[in-house]
Design a protein around this motif. Sequence first.
Motif: not given
Length: 373
Positions: A11-15, A38-41, A55-57
């Motif tokens: 979810v925090h990757s660019s495209g 990741k819950p924090e993200e 959660p998936a780490e």
Amino acid sequence: MPSLVIDARMVHSSGIGVYLKQLIPFLLPSFQVSVLGKPEEINEFAWASSVQVIPAEAAIYSIKEQFELASKIPPCDIFWSPQYNVPLLPIRAKKRVVTIHDTYHLAYRHTLPLAQKVYATAVMKAAVRLADQVITVSHFSQTEIVKYTSCPPEKISVIYNGVDTLRFRADLPETASKQLKDALPELPENYLVYVGNVKPHKNLITLLKAYAGLDSPLQAKYHLVIVGQKQGFITPDQEVFQFLEQQPSLRGLVHFTGFVPDELLPFLYKCASLSVFPSVYEGFGLPPLESMASGCPVVASSSASIPEVCGDAALYFRALDAEELRALLKTVLTDERLRADLVKRGLKQIEEYTWEKSAARHLSVLKGLLTSG
């Protein structure tokens, strides 16, 4: 309400991150949504309270992630992978959907290390085989997927991406220039902008060669600003850095910004005199459309999906032809009326690309799977 599980680990990757962040809110009224990540993200987003976070780490592209996905994906009506790195082991989903944005790793596998080449080939072909439906972002990518994986064309739905016109818009406040200068004090007054990275297929080298051949007065007036990460890629384009080392005359004229916060990117487009997109391979390509939405004229290569997406709102050059690009840069930078016309055409072009339209098509595909055998 039917259940939908989404792999949101990127979810925090660019495209892919933009793709997920824009589409997930539109899916919530129609599905009971769970997301892997990741819950924090995930919890950074307003829609987080409306989804169940699983959660998936495990590291992406690792063997460990495959076991984690198989064990953590709950029973569901649909599991959606927003990129080709899908679960290879059996999962408890009635239907599976995968989005394959492009087949760069297959089309350019000769440029990849052996392990990456083998992994990409095996997993992308498996993604197509295991999915009940494949989504891609352009007709160009649909053709490439068929070519490299033998996927039946009717199994692939073409759904264009959208542009966030609340962020990228031509009517940014007059203070945009000052805000940009405060954040990036080294930024020149007038500049051409390139947004992307230095992977070989982005073809930054052709832009640098074209810019290096411009007349000195034009270079002095218009510097070249390269927005994006300079280092840290598995396959960086070393030719770019070697070329710059051999061109001392470009020092002080070519600026690498490095990572730029999302909130600054619209200002960088808005304040640029021209946006250049020289890529030789793109499944879609958001930077030209973001430029158009920001009121910035666009010059782009005629390769891959770019003409399909940009239509008549950009001026095109053959991707590896630095001389042709140089002539085009000179023409556009010295013709204010032409730049104004490109801006007008760009603002018209982006009306075709909204996330609302994209989400409606995604919902249609997902709901269609629920009623299929």
